[in-house]
Design an enzyme around this catalytic site. Sequence first.
Site, PDB file in Angstrom:
ATOM      1  N   HIS A  29      -3.872   1.092  -6.659  1.00 64.93           N
ATOM      2  CA  HIS A  29      -4.290   1.842  -5.304  1.00 64.93           C
ATOM      3  C   HIS A  29      -5.420   1.318  -4.893  1.00 64.93           C
ATOM      4  O   HIS A  29      -5.920   0.766  -3.438  1.00 64.93           O
ATOM      5  CB  HIS A  29      -3.951   3.161  -5.240  1.00 64.93           C
ATOM      6  CG  HIS A  29      -4.413   3.634  -4.018  1.00 64.93           C
ATOM      7  ND1 HIS A  29      -5.697   4.247  -3.589  1.00 64.93           N
ATOM      8  CD2 HIS A  29      -3.352   3.801  -2.937  1.00 64.93           C
ATOM      9  CE1 HIS A  29      -5.644   4.637  -2.481  1.00 64.93           C
ATOM     10  NE2 HIS A  29      -4.398   4.373  -1.940  1.00 64.93           N
ATOM     11  N   HIS A  53       0.880  -1.202   0.084  1.00 60.29           N
ATOM     12  CA  HIS A  53      -0.013  -0.072  -0.018  1.00 60.29           C
ATOM     13  C   HIS A  53       0.903   1.197   0.026  1.00 60.29           C
ATOM     14  O   HIS A  53       0.979   1.919  -1.036  1.00 60.29           O
ATOM     15  CB  HIS A  53      -0.863   0.056   1.204  1.00 60.29           C
ATOM     16  CG  HIS A  53      -1.626   1.045   1.168  1.00 60.29           C
ATOM     17  ND1 HIS A  53      -2.444   1.491   2.350  1.00 60.29           N
ATOM     18  CD2 HIS A  53      -2.220   1.884   0.470  1.00 60.29           C
ATOM     19  CE1 HIS A  53      -3.292   2.885   2.229  1.00 60.29           C
ATOM     20  NE2 HIS A  53      -3.056   2.966   0.766  1.00 60.29           N
ATOM     21  N   HIS A  70       1.693   4.890  -2.925  1.00 60.88           N
ATOM     22  CA  HIS A  70       1.808   6.279  -2.316  1.00 60.88           C
ATOM     23  C   HIS A  70       3.229   6.933  -2.516  1.00 60.88           C
ATOM     24  O   HIS A  70       3.368   7.965  -2.977  1.00 60.88           O
ATOM     25  CB  HIS A  70       1.508   6.568  -0.810  1.00 60.88           C
ATOM     26  CG  HIS A  70      -0.020   6.341  -0.496  1.00 60.88           C
ATOM     27  ND1 HIS A  70      -0.668   7.529  -0.090  1.00 60.88           N
ATOM     28  CD2 HIS A  70      -0.768   5.181  -0.358  1.00 60.88           C
ATOM     29  CE1 HIS A  70      -1.797   7.188   0.034  1.00 60.88           C
ATOM     30  NE2 HIS A  70      -1.981   5.813   0.011  1.00 60.88           N
ATOM     31  N   ILE A 122      -6.762   9.133  -0.998  1.00 61.47           N
ATOM     32  CA  ILE A 122      -6.867   8.854   0.460  1.00 61.47           C
ATOM     33  C   ILE A 122      -5.963   7.713   0.931  1.00 61.47           C
ATOM     34  O   ILE A 122      -5.076   7.142   0.140  1.00 61.47           O
ATOM     35  CB  ILE A 122      -8.231   8.318   0.559  1.00 61.47           C
ATOM     36  CG1 ILE A 122      -8.682   8.152   2.173  1.00 61.47           C
ATOM     37  CG2 ILE A 122      -8.414   7.014  -0.013  1.00 61.47           C
ATOM     38  CD1 ILE A 122      -8.745   9.617   2.796  1.00 61.47           C
ATOM     39  N   ASN A 142      -6.375  -0.482  -1.102  1.00 56.08           N
ATOM     40  CA  ASN A 142      -6.857   0.382  -0.132  1.00 56.08           C
ATOM     41  C   ASN A 142      -8.245   0.306   0.112  1.00 56.08           C
ATOM     42  O   ASN A 142      -8.842   0.096   1.312  1.00 56.08           O
ATOM     43  CB  ASN A 142      -6.520   1.692  -0.739  1.00 56.08           C
ATOM     44  CG  ASN A 142      -6.953   2.667   0.371  1.00 56.08           C
ATOM     45  OD1 ASN A 142      -6.338   2.891   1.382  1.00 56.08           O
ATOM     46  ND2 ASN A 142      -8.045   3.408   0.223  1.00 56.08           N
TER      47      ASN A 142
END
Length: 840
Positions: A687, A492, A497, A840, A691
Amino acid sequence: MQHQQQHRAQSRQSTINGEIVVVQSHEQPGSGKSASLRLYSCAEVDPKTGKGKMSSQANLKCGKTETSNGEKTRTYHVKFYVESSFGIPGAFVIRNQGKHRFFLQSASFETHSNQIIQFDCHSWVYPSQKTKKFDRIFFSNTKYLPNQTPQGLMKLRNKELISLRGDGSGERKEWDRIYDYDYYNDLGNPDKGPEHQRPVLGGSELHPYPRRGRTGRPPSNADPLTESRPHTTNLDIYVPLDERFSPKKQSEFTTNSIQAALWFLIREVKFVMQKDSNHFESFDEIHDMFSDNQNQVIEGSLEEKLKAMVPNDLFKDITHAIKTPLKFPVPQMIAENEFAWKDDEEFGRQMLAGINPARIRSLEVFPPQSKNGMASSIEPSHIEHNLEGMTLAQAMNNWRIFILDHHDYLIPFLRKINTEDVRTYASRTLLFLKSDATLKPIAIELSFPVLAEGQVSWVYTPARQGEAAALWHYAKAHVAVNDTVYHQLVSHWLHTHAVVEPFIIATRRQLSGMHPIHWLLDPHFKDTMHVNALARSMLINSGGILEKTLFSAELSMELSAELYKEWRFQQGLLPNSHILIFRGMAIEDPDPDNPTGVQLLFQDYPYGSDGLEIWSAIQAWVTDFCMLFYTDDESVRSDEEIQAWWSEIRNVGHGDKSSETWWYDMTSREDLIKALTTLIWIASALHASVNFGQYAYAGYPLNRPTLCRKFIPEEGTFEYAEFLKDPDKYYLNMLPERVEMTLGIAVAEAVSRHTSDEVYLGQRSSSLWINNEEVSHKFEKFNQELQNIEKRIKEKNTNPELNNRRGRAEIPYMLLYPDTSNVESRGGITGKGIPNSISI
């Protein structure tokens, strides 16, 4: 005579009418007043400046306020006077002469020939007294490669890029639009004490890492290598203003985060105060966490405890937010079948359709081997009776044995990780692919290091009753803990990110807003830098939420840096790399009608099956788009902005990987298409897959615990006697304590929630569009293919022969369901939808 001259001057002039849309905020209801604009001509050059000629000035004075989807906007109408030879406006400059910033949503201008030029802005405009000489420039929705830039815009194009790069010095201010790189040197807080010292990530062989956006804060007092923390709240950290949340999202994000955390926090602080215990006494107590949806009241000693736990300036927001009745859904993991999480097949299914579906791989050598050559303790006798009558050799030859491996990378860290409060193994889990395409776990090896180079291991095999069944259940819990930490820190955080942020910075610094590739990528970068900055402040920092909830604690980011050493950009290239073929989950397919070029070993692999469809759709869209702007390979090689962009990503943004040979050369359209497809896939579908299912699976903490406090008991020990006395109590005491567990649930709830302004794959944030009909046609084709994929996913989820699509928990696999429906306002925990970006 004078009258004739005036008449001739007027005949040489024409008017351009404009419409400016500003988003209204609660704090500044008159946002936009006192601003002024001037237009730049596309082709008419001012010989004095070398830039496009400018129009007269127009001021924003009166406007009409409207409300749509809960958001207020104010529309201003302006008029510009230009010479008749002015032509088409290609840019405008806006100066905010007021005292407050405002959010500029869009602008459009109608020429005397009734041609409408549109500008998609979506940016904050700060007062000129703060930005000094840097007025805001916006370019129209017509896009140009560098060598096709109209003469009047060439200097503006270069000037804007130079201003965005800055000079690498000084502390960044809230109103800056400067993009620069820095190491992850802001995770520690040594001024708070030596226990908050953290190593710098990035720029070294020991701790390589992607770069993050530079804030320029001064060094801390205790360590000159560590950047000081912000002086204000953790929610206030610099990111370039175009990367900040919109007013609507900022409000929604703050409220959701506070409510999610506080509902559980208040509830559990109350419980601990009443019971004087931080442990769960029964499974029923855990289930009860999802049943109390009443208002919470902050009073007395509870109020004092909360004041001590949160910043003073947030306490007012807390008391306001908590007045709203909160309703948290029962996690899907236990909604249909509260015991499904205990099931072996469900344990295996989640490796194919859960929130970490890209770690499992086909086993190529038995027994599994470590990198240092140390063989596993798993023997043929452990598993041969669970192979549906096949021999070990037959199962291996038919690609029927798989492994979830969390061994090699963990072993070196366990000496530091294992403390009085944490007991962690490195694990290897073998699974057998049954005839119905479900995975059955057949052996679990748990190890930890002893002496200098050795290790000790235990092997557990399935059992249905008695002490052996309980020990097998404990072993699965330890595997789930390993997988949860890998998921959070690597699958993740790191693989989406962290690795995407350098691409965002390089895009802003090297690709003009006029560049078509900038337009293509822009929606896939929405809010990512802001989210990452918040993560550095609250999640991955010293004393942050991940350190409080994961077994890796203060070593979490060092562990992430260690695994960055294995990262390759092509890992995101779904069909032909680490994701499928390298892991032995697919083989090459020479069929020219198969756009992915691969074939799954078995079709009932939800992540792989749906992922290949989404990948193919993205690749087709990117190919269509690039072919419209690049006529051949030479046009890619001669694009100076693309070449600078790719060089900076490789040599600076991911500078610790610059010497590795797997980077694309960026000398052909194929290189560009592969790179863009991979980047868009990572930011959107990859993602989403790791997520938005977090609350469904990890919202029930027994399914995916974050740490263990006890090893599995061994015969002849006090712990074994304790286990025999009450296996359930031993299990509950093995898991995280109450506050840690509930904090993990709150985080899972917050990050699984879509905001109402989310924009999904195949959609754009506004009706304004690139000024190119062919692009519009190709994008509609992309959207239609995503709708077709949605239909196929629904069909697969109802196919009774595809057992892994739902499992014993009855959770349909929707994490790669695009959700292209034109619902104006969504939000919430949907378990579906692929946002364009890591938002997010």
